[in-house]
Each structure stands twice: as structure tokens, then as C-alpha cells.
Scaffold this motif. Structure first.
Motif, PDB file in Angstrom:
ATOM      1  N   SER A   7     -18.127   1.985  -6.848  1.00 16.59           N
ATOM      2  CA  SER A   7     -16.854   1.858  -7.536  1.00 16.59           C
ATOM      3  C   SER A   7     -15.910   2.956  -7.119  1.00 16.59           C
ATOM      4  CB  SER A   7     -17.076   1.935  -9.055  1.00 16.59           C
ATOM      5  OG  SER A   7     -15.868   2.119  -9.728  1.00 16.59           O
ATOM      6  N   SER A   8     -14.632   2.650  -6.985  1.00 14.91           N
ATOM      7  CA  SER A   8     -13.658   3.623  -6.522  1.00 14.91           C
ATOM      8  C   SER A   8     -13.149   4.509  -7.627  1.00 14.91           C
ATOM      9  CB  SER A   8     -12.479   2.896  -5.884  1.00 14.91           C
ATOM     10  OG  SER A   8     -11.857   2.062  -6.843  1.00 14.91           O
ATOM     11  N   PHE A 198     -11.768  10.282  -1.836  1.00 16.99           N
ATOM     12  CA  PHE A 198     -12.699  10.063  -0.739  1.00 16.99           C
ATOM     13  C   PHE A 198     -14.112  10.424  -1.194  1.00 16.99           C
ATOM     14  CE2 PHE A 198      -8.570  11.148   0.970  1.00 16.99           C
ATOM     15  CZ  PHE A 198      -8.343  10.151   1.905  1.00 16.99           C
ATOM     16  N   GLN A 199     -15.086   9.728  -0.631  1.00 14.14           N
ATOM     17  CA  GLN A 199     -16.479   9.997  -1.002  1.00 14.14           C
ATOM     18  C   GLN A 199     -17.355   9.994   0.237  1.00 14.14           C
ATOM     19  OE1 GLN A 199     -17.989   8.309  -4.656  1.00 14.14           O
ATOM     20  NE2 GLN A 199     -19.959   7.840  -3.733  1.00 14.14           N
ATOM     21  N   CYS A 220     -15.607   7.704   3.196  1.00 16.92           N
ATOM     22  CA  CYS A 220     -14.901   6.482   2.822  1.00 16.92           C
ATOM     23  C   CYS A 220     -13.790   6.801   1.834  1.00 16.92           C
ATOM     24  CB  CYS A 220     -15.851   5.475   2.183  1.00 16.92           C
ATOM     25  SG  CYS A 220     -17.095   4.803   3.313  1.00 16.92           S
ATOM     26  N   GLN A 221     -12.719   6.026   1.937  1.00 14.95           N
ATOM     27  CA  GLN A 221     -11.654   6.091   0.930  1.00 14.95           C
ATOM     28  C   GLN A 221     -11.967   5.058  -0.134  1.00 14.95           C
ATOM     29  OE1 GLN A 221      -7.576   5.665   2.362  1.00 14.95           O
ATOM     30  NE2 GLN A 221      -7.022   4.591   0.482  1.00 14.95           N
ATOM     31  N   LEU A 222     -12.056   5.491  -1.383  1.00 13.69           N
ATOM     32  CA  LEU A 222     -12.390   4.587  -2.465  1.00 13.69           C
ATOM     33  C   LEU A 222     -11.153   3.817  -2.905  1.00 13.69           C
ATOM     34  CD1 LEU A 222     -14.726   6.876  -4.581  1.00 13.69           C
ATOM     35  CD2 LEU A 222     -15.318   5.330  -2.720  1.00 13.69           C
ATOM     36  N   GLU A 223     -11.321   2.531  -3.110  1.00 11.18           N
ATOM     37  CA  GLU A 223     -10.210   1.667  -3.482  1.00 11.18           C
ATOM     38  C   GLU A 223     -10.256   1.366  -4.978  1.00 11.18           C
ATOM     39  OE1 GLU A 223      -7.858   0.752  -1.460  1.00 11.18           O
ATOM     40  OE2 GLU A 223      -8.739   1.545   0.387  1.00 11.18           O
ATOM     41  N   ALA A 230     -13.759   2.667   5.290  1.00 13.20           N
ATOM     42  CA  ALA A 230     -14.334   3.742   6.097  1.00 13.20           C
ATOM     43  C   ALA A 230     -13.229   4.562   6.755  1.00 13.20           C
ATOM     44  CB  ALA A 230     -15.262   3.167   7.146  1.00 13.20           C
ATOM     45  N   VAL A 231     -13.395   5.867   6.744  1.00 16.28           N
ATOM     46  CA  VAL A 231     -12.494   6.784   7.442  1.00 16.28           C
ATOM     47  C   VAL A 231     -13.097   7.207   8.770  1.00 16.28           C
ATOM     48  CG1 VAL A 231     -11.439   9.084   7.340  1.00 16.28           C
ATOM     49  CG2 VAL A 231     -11.472   7.628   5.305  1.00 16.28           C
TER      50      VAL A 231
END
Length: 321
Positions: A7-8, A198-199, A220-223, A230-231
């Protein structure tokens, strides 16, 4: 990497196992840490004890005098926390200590009334203290987050299990640490000049016969809705040598995230080595640890780049005998 999307939301659902008790079972000085750096600095973390609250905040009491000074002045807070009373209100009335609220996942700060503080807003003393709270302390506070709510030690439960189910999985897959140790702290990053969260997802080879020691760290950038984006990722070998591979137009943010990660995890080779050992332990317990037929001259599925016969073949043979 084999992992489920997370979950973002800044506060994620944390899964606990084991029977929960009605009262926390912490020692009087649990959550007390001496921080590294120049000059003495002690902090005492009090996680939210409400069994129905999923917040990831901890009240931090800090002193640059001594451990004894912090224990003495902070004792009324610990007693109120143990009794389930207004321990934050009591912290606000104590003189001689620095107090603030810390989100243990994103490492963001708020005042005792819950008002978020940016780096520019925070007292310089608080900002300096937060810079000295590294991953080993954060991870220990995350462990106490569960114990403080009456759950048994989650790490011991996972490592003590006779079998572990990991699905889907096939030889050569890297498995995310959080998909096995679901209680572990979500390593999140927030910047004052960036609205995104980001996580980190760190993946490991769980084949107990493979000694490659490789770790893949994915940012990853959480939405708000939908899947995380993915970054980029960093491949790290046991010596600490790393190689970055960013997604298109993500080079700058990946560099920034990796630099911030290393600041939070100054001993990251040892950090990953411990997690790699945990995952190898899980690999030995994985249910139905089936290995597909692999030609000895084919590339080793662990991803080392070596031929199978020069890498994991002998170890795999030893385990099946």
C-alpha cells in the motif's frame, strides 16, 4: 524480484502473528538507546501501545547528559505509558529533555501535538538527533512496536517456524525480505521538496546452497491508488560494491535515494549480510523446495553470471543427498 505490492499510504498494514496479551511485556528500559556520533546522546522510544491503532509513531525522549538522567526524568512518561494513560501529555510537561514524535518508517518528525515538522521547521537540536538515528535503532523500535502492543517477538516466531510458504517462487528468483518478515519496518523516504513517498524492497536468493551473497535493492514510488512505480534498483555484492540501474528519467532521484539510504544505513554491508543469513534460514524451511532440471553448462539461476557447474550445482547436490 518476487514480492507483493505494498500500500502506498505512509501507514501500511502490518501483519502480526501469535497470541496477543492484554498488557505489554517490556522491560523498564526497553527502547533506550545511545546514538552514535560526536558527543553523548541518549534517546528513549515509546511506541503507541493502543492495540487498535495502526499508526507508526513513537514518542522520543532525548538527553545529551547521560543514560541515568534520561531514565530519571523520563520515568513518569514510562509509568504513564505502562498504565495506558496520557504519556505524551506528561512528556510535554517534563523539563530538561527534548521530546518529539518520530514516524519510524519514513523517519519524519512532528511536535507533541502531531503537527508535522519539516527540516526547516524542526529545532536544530531535533534535526541533529534524527540524523543520528540509524537503521539499527529504527529496526529495534519497530520490533518493540509489536511487543508494546502485547504481541510476541515476531522475529523469533518467523525464524522458529518449522516450514515457510513462499509463493510464487522458482529457482533464481530474488525474494523480498518484507514478503517473509512482514512485521519488519517499511524503509520509506520522504523529502521536503518532493510530494512522493518512496520505499525500499531488498531481495535475496533463498537457495540455502547458494553463496553468491548478492542483494538487489529496489526503490519504488508509492502511489495513492494502484501499483507502486519502480524508480530503479541497485545490485550489491557482499563487499559492498554496487551498481545502479535506473528507470528512464529517474537517474537523479535514484542517486538521491541511494545517498540517503547509505546515510540511514552507514553499515549497509553488515545490514544486508544479516538479512541474507535470515533469508537463507528461510530457504531451508521453505515448503516444497523444488529445483528444476538445470544443465551443468547453463547459466546459474542464482544470477551470479557463472555456469551452473561452477556455482550452485555442488551445493544443490549436497542438499538433495
Amino acid at each position: 524480484m518476487v514480492r507483493n505490492d505494498t500500500s502506498s499510504s505512509p501507514v501500511n498494514e502490518h501483519t502480526a502473528s501469535g497470541r496477543r496479551t492484554t498488557t505489554p511485556t517490556l522491560a523498564p528500559d526497553d527502547g533506550l538507546f545511545e546514538l552514535p556520533g560526536i558527543g553523548p546522546l541518549w534517546v528513549w522510544a515509546h511506541t503507541c501501545p493502543d492495540q487498535h491503532c495502526n499508526c507508526r509513531d513513537a514518542l522520543i525522549l532525548a538527553s545529551d547528559e547521560s543514560r541515568e538522567a534520561l531514565l530519571t526524568r523520563g520515568l513518569p512518561v514510562r509509568e504513564a505509558w505502562q498504565a495506558g494513560q496520557g504519556y505524551v501529555d506528561i512528556a510535554a510537561r517534563i523539563e530538561g529533555l527534548t521530546s518529539f514524535i518520530l514516524n519510524i518508517d519514513a523517519v519524519t518528525v512532528a511536535d507533541l501535538y502531531g503537527n508535522p515538522l519539516t527540516v526547516a521547521d524542526a529545532d536544530s537540536r531535533i534535526a541533529a538527533m534524527v540524523d543520528r538515528i540509524h537503521s539499527d535503532v529504527l529496526d529495534e523500535i519497530a520490533r518493540l512496536w509489536y511487543i508494546g502492543k502485547g504481541y510476541p517477538d515476531q522475529r523469533k516466531l518467523v525464524l522458529g517456524a518449522k516450514t515457510i510458504a513462499i509463493s510464487p517462487w522458482q529457482e533464481g528468483d530474488m525474494v523480498a525480505y518484507l514478503d517473509v518478515f512482514k512485521w519488519a519496518r517499511r524503509d520509506q523516504y520522504v523529502f521536503d521538496d518532493e510530494p512522493e513517498i518512496f520505499q525500499v524492497f531488498d531481495g535475496y536468493c533463498i537457495n540455502p546452497g547458494c553463496n553468491c551473497g548478492k542483494v538487489v535493492v529496489q526503490f519504488c514510488q508509492l502511489e495513492v491508488e494502484g501499483e507502486s512505480q519502480a524508480v530503479g534498483e541497485i545490485e550489491i555484492d557482499p563487499s559492498g560494491t554496487f551498481a545502479l540501474e535506473s528507470e528512464p528519467k529517474c537517474e537523479a532521484i535514484l542517486d538521491r535515494l541511494w545517498a540517503t539510504f547509505r546515510k540511514r544505513h552507514p553499515a549497509y554491508p553488515a545490514y544486508f549480510a544479516q538479512r541474507n543469513a535470515d533469508m537463507k534460514c528461510i530457504g531451508k524451511k521453505r515448503e516444497a523446495f523444488h529445483r528444476p532440471k538445470i544443465g551443468r553448462n547453463e547459466p546459474c539461476p542464482c544470477g551470479s553470471g557463472k555456469k551452473y557447474k561452477k556455482c550452485c550445482a555442488d551445493a544443490t547436490s549436497d542438499q538433495t543427498e
